[in-house]
Design a protein around this motif. Structure first.
Motif, PDB file in Angstrom:
ATOM      1  N   UNK A 240       0.830  -1.209   0.000  1.00  0.00           N
ATOM      2  CA  UNK A 240       0.000   0.000   0.000  1.00  0.00           C
ATOM      3  C   UNK A 240       0.865   1.261   0.000  1.00  0.00           C
ATOM      4  N   UNK A 241       1.906   1.273   0.861  1.00  0.00           N
ATOM      5  CA  UNK A 241       2.781   2.436   0.939  1.00  0.00           C
ATOM      6  C   UNK A 241       3.578   2.620  -0.343  1.00  0.00           C
ATOM      7  N   UNK A 242       4.063   1.531  -0.909  1.00  0.00           N
ATOM      8  CA  UNK A 242       4.825   1.596  -2.160  1.00  0.00           C
ATOM      9  C   UNK A 242       3.971   2.210  -3.270  1.00  0.00           C
ATOM     10  N   UNK A 243       2.760   1.722  -3.436  1.00  0.00           N
ATOM     11  CA  UNK A 243       1.900   2.222  -4.508  1.00  0.00           C
ATOM     12  C   UNK A 243       1.430   3.649  -4.235  1.00  0.00           C
ATOM     13  N   UNK A 244       1.258   3.997  -2.961  1.00  0.00           N
ATOM     14  CA  UNK A 244       0.876   5.369  -2.632  1.00  0.00           C
ATOM     15  C   UNK A 244       2.009   6.326  -2.983  1.00  0.00           C
ATOM     16  N   UNK A 245       3.227   5.940  -2.639  1.00  0.00           N
ATOM     17  CA  UNK A 245       4.376   6.783  -2.986  1.00  0.00           C
ATOM     18  C   UNK A 245       4.541   6.892  -4.498  1.00  0.00           C
ATOM     19  N   UNK A 265       4.963  10.241 -11.110  1.00  0.00           N
ATOM     20  CA  UNK A 265       4.430   8.950 -10.659  1.00  0.00           C
ATOM     21  C   UNK A 265       4.787   7.830 -11.634  1.00  0.00           C
ATOM     22  N   UNK A 266       5.286   6.730 -11.098  1.00  0.00           N
ATOM     23  CA  UNK A 266       5.640   5.588 -11.939  1.00  0.00           C
ATOM     24  C   UNK A 266       4.510   4.570 -12.020  1.00  0.00           C
ATOM     25  N   UNK A 267       3.517   4.717 -11.141  1.00  0.00           N
ATOM     26  CA  UNK A 267       2.353   3.834 -11.160  1.00  0.00           C
ATOM     27  C   UNK A 267       1.072   4.645 -11.040  1.00  0.00           C
ATOM     28  N   UNK A 268       0.033   4.089 -11.605  1.00  0.00           N
ATOM     29  CA  UNK A 268      -1.319   4.639 -11.462  1.00  0.00           C
ATOM     30  C   UNK A 268      -2.159   3.572 -10.765  1.00  0.00           C
ATOM     31  N   UNK A 269      -2.716   3.914  -9.618  1.00  0.00           N
ATOM     32  CA  UNK A 269      -3.536   2.951  -8.889  1.00  0.00           C
ATOM     33  C   UNK A 269      -4.762   2.578  -9.711  1.00  0.00           C
ATOM     34  N   UNK A 270      -5.136   1.304  -9.648  1.00  0.00           N
ATOM     35  CA  UNK A 270      -6.299   0.815 -10.391  1.00  0.00           C
ATOM     36  C   UNK A 270      -7.314   0.265  -9.394  1.00  0.00           C
ATOM     37  N   UNK A 271      -8.335   1.050  -9.090  1.00  0.00           N
ATOM     38  CA  UNK A 271      -9.388   0.597  -8.191  1.00  0.00           C
ATOM     39  C   UNK A 271      -8.931   0.457  -6.750  1.00  0.00           C
ATOM     40  N   UNK A 293      -3.981  -5.936  -4.512  1.00  0.00           N
ATOM     41  CA  UNK A 293      -3.823  -4.548  -4.953  1.00  0.00           C
ATOM     42  C   UNK A 293      -3.272  -4.552  -6.372  1.00  0.00           C
ATOM     43  N   UNK A 294      -3.804  -3.636  -7.182  1.00  0.00           N
ATOM     44  CA  UNK A 294      -3.489  -3.592  -8.608  1.00  0.00           C
ATOM     45  C   UNK A 294      -3.033  -2.186  -8.983  1.00  0.00           C
ATOM     46  N   UNK A 295      -2.048  -2.097  -9.853  1.00  0.00           N
ATOM     47  CA  UNK A 295      -1.582  -0.794 -10.327  1.00  0.00           C
ATOM     48  C   UNK A 295      -1.127  -0.918 -11.771  1.00  0.00           C
ATOM     49  N   UNK A 296      -1.153   0.225 -12.475  1.00  0.00           N
ATOM     50  CA  UNK A 296      -0.734   0.270 -13.877  1.00  0.00           C
ATOM     51  C   UNK A 296       0.520   1.134 -13.998  1.00  0.00           C
ATOM     52  N   UNK A 297       1.502   0.626 -14.709  1.00  0.00           N
ATOM     53  CA  UNK A 297       2.766   1.339 -14.902  1.00  0.00           C
ATOM     54  C   UNK A 297       2.571   2.531 -15.823  1.00  0.00           C
TER      55      UNK A 297
END
Length: 309
Positions: A240-245, A265-271, A293-297
């Motif tokens: 969670x912290x990694x994707x938030x950062x 930002x290197x990731x975009x949170x997905x949902x 948890x899912x994210x898009x590069x």
């Protein structure tokens, strides 16, 4: 015996949105459930596992689109570069111990079956018995408190030291339960938390998770998907912290302090986080604590190791 069905399989595969011919990484091959589903969608799969037994068990999968790699997933960028397989379109990580490892008593992960106190994922290095029988009481207590989130860690550590030498899983479980007055059917089994803590410590699982997330960031193509399944709060907090950062959603600093330059930002949170439904938890009790948890590069350059917003 039919292969184990991994937790949140349908949700993970839907999130990856695999197109035939894409390159995908299964960073935690285990019993091969995610890999088989990826192959069925037409993906070219690079499957990693640090456990030699998992790689050996996966070798009979007869599909030319599969490459099995006996390495830690934190090393995926180096391994994929050697295989001339960069970048990739998706990375999936299913953190923790696989069902196959839990079900083999001789691996020493289960509190319910008697076996040697091993707990090594790579089957190399210090065993749980070797560590428990040599570490001092304060270190054992710290590990149980930090990685098992067990507030009675000092009492348990004292009992472990008094009972040494410890060699078997059920021997350790009995010592832990007796030390806190555990009543079966009434209390939460403290042995589960203690085994979790020892396993995480021996295998450096949280460091490996952080390294794996950073490696995934380096290997994913713009638009590539990252899917991470965790099973307890320590793991989920890191993801969670990694994707938030990385998605630029870290809390802002004080307005009274100098401004800090922001990375793209290197990731975009997905949902939002996804958790198993009632049907899955009924058929597979191990799924109860799972979180996806899912994210898009994005197209931004990867951040540095350990870098925060």
């Amino acid at each position: 015996m039919s292969p184990h069905v991994p937790v949140l399989l349908d949700e993970v595969i839907d999130a990856l949105a695999i197109a035939p011919g894409e390159r995908h990484v299964d960073g935690t091959f285990g019993a091969g459930g995610y890999t088989r589903a990826m192959l069925a969608k037409g993906a070219r799969v690079y499957a990693f596992d640090r456990d030699p037994d998992a790689i050996a068990a996966g070798c009979p999968i007869d599909d030319p689109k599969l490459t099995l790699i006996e390495r830690r997933f934190s090393e995926m960028d180096a391994a994929l570069a050697e295989a001339d397989a960069l970048p990739v379109d998706g990375v999936t990580l299913d953190i923790g111990v696989s069902s196959m490892q839990f079900d083999q008593a001789e691996r020493g992960f289960s509190v319910q079956a008697d076996g040697p106190l091993d707990m090594r994922m790579e089957q190399a290095g210090q065993t749980a018995a070797e560590w428990l029988n040599s570490a001092d009481e304060a270190e054992i207590a710290d590990v149980i408190y930090t990685y098992g989130e067990e507030r009675r860690s000092r009492r348990i550590a004292r009992a472990i030291v008094a009972a040494r030498p410890l060699e078997r899983t059920l021997q350790l479980a009995a010592v832990v339960r007796k030390s806190v007055g555990y009543v079966a059917g009434k209390d939460k089994d403290p042995a589960i938390q203690v085994f979790q803590a020892i396993r995480i410590h021996l295998n450096r699982e949280l460091d490996e998770l952080t390294g794996g997330l950073e490696a995934a960031e380096r290997v994913l193509a713009p638009g590539g998907r990252l899917a991470v399944v965790t099973f307890h709060s320590l793991e989920d907090r890191i993801v969670k912290q990694f994707l938030r950062d990385r998605s630029g959603h870290a809390p802002a600093g004080s307005r009274h302090l100098p401004a800090v330059s922001k990375r793209r930002p290197s990731f975009e949170a997905v949902g939002k986080a996804v958790r198993p439904g009632a049907r899955e938890t009924e058929s597979n009790p191990r799924a109860r604590s799972a979180t996806l948890r899912i994210a898009k590069r994005t197209s931004a350059e990867p951040w540095g190791k350990g870098e925060a917003a």
